[in-house]
Design an enzyme around this catalytic site. Sequence first.
Site, short mmCIF file in Angstrom:
data_model
loop_
_atom_site.label_atom_id
_atom_site.label_comp_id
_atom_site.label_asym_id
_atom_site.label_seq_id
_atom_site.Cartn_x
_atom_site.Cartn_y
_atom_site.Cartn_z
N TRP A 69 3.07 42.60 46.59
CA TRP A 69 2.36 41.58 47.35
C TRP A 69 2.97 41.48 48.74
O TRP A 69 4.19 41.37 48.88
CB TRP A 69 2.48 40.25 46.60
N ASP B 91 8.00 37.35 39.12
CA ASP B 91 6.84 36.68 39.70
C ASP B 91 5.76 36.71 38.62
O ASP B 91 5.26 37.77 38.26
CB ASP B 91 6.38 37.41 40.96
N LYS C 297 -4.28 31.17 39.30
CA LYS C 297 -5.30 32.03 38.70
C LYS C 297 -5.68 31.57 37.30
O LYS C 297 -6.86 31.41 36.99
CB LYS C 297 -4.81 33.48 38.64
#
Length: 416
Positions: free
Chosen positions: A148, A229, A264
Amino acid sequence: LVKFMNLFLANGRICDHEADMMFSSLDLAPSDPVFGFVEAFARDPRPDKINLMAGVYCDEDLVFRRFQTVSRASKELVEAGEMANYLPIDGLKAFYEGIGRIALGRHFEADRFAIAQALGGTGALRLGANLIVRWGQSRIIAIPDITWPNHPLLFRQAGLQIVSYPFLDPSTGMFSFRMMQNALSSLPKGAFVLLQACCQNPTGMDPSDEEWNWIADWFQERGFFPFFDFAYQGLGEGLSRDNKALLCCVQRNIPSLIAYSCSKNFSLYAERTGALLVFGEDRDSIQKILSQVKQDIRTLYSNPPVHGASIVAYILKNPDFTLAWQQELQAVCARLVKSRTHLVEALSLKNIACPGVVEQKGMFAYFHLSSEKVEALRKEKGIYLLGKGRVNLAGINRHNVERIAEAMASFMGGAK
């Protein structure tokens, strides 16, 4: 006073000496690589443009909608007069302990974890980075060479020294533990290694069960600490399978940091709802760790917001809500799998091979395109991708999959 204000407005500064201008030496910061293209997409006048960029889930009609369970929980909380007073510094206990239980299942022991509510997964990453800088054995963090885009920026600004390691084997397009191991062998004891727990962004490639065990064994042998993460639990192999990386380390008593995001899997993007979990070496260290994290929170933003955390806590403490939420999450996962399959099939009909893409997991498909081809897709075809071909599968439906495949194939050696 009027004369002073006129002088201020005319010159754009209180003093008319250039040297006295505040911030005059600042450079213009580069635009964010994700949101910059989102803004470009909004300005694009073409009616047939297609957005496959930002990691936000949309339904089959390409409309963002909150999960029904989330909307219901929010409505009931508001009607009940949701608490408006300040939360404690570390946040809503029912929320962060609920996150601990879904993140680690039966392996969650509250007295072995320092947990605090954070401002989304990004806030949790930064809290963890600050903790490492001040109290870690080493200020080194190793991050994948494909990750990311915010990861290196975030850790660098926190003051960590970044080392890069290869994530994919270029010959296979698959994760390579051996390449990672070779690259990190010279790191000192106490170094941290960033790992995405599941549905790796942007590649969708995760280590296998066997490789996660190899990683955990090697970390234990070398004295490395994982920083997970965890942004996509439930979007890969399901809630009870997407946490296997965490369990490999917790079961070996390896101190670990976990940055958890509810954006999400609870569709709480704008609520900025997340948590930092720190698995300590022993029970005595937990309170010390939490005290440092709380002090950091207090100086950064005092305490976290209540609404998103209350929604998650409400869902997780009510069995009927929990079941309905899990069913919605399963439906999201199924749609992403279907979109991936349809895109690969459409490309295959145009003689484009997509090795490894079907095996990828989560919200994204990764196609190893050059930056030039991605830019050409945007300019010439109105197909907006990110990086080197990261496709948000939620932007695909039965109406646009053929056009997307045709446009991509024109730059991948197939149809012209």
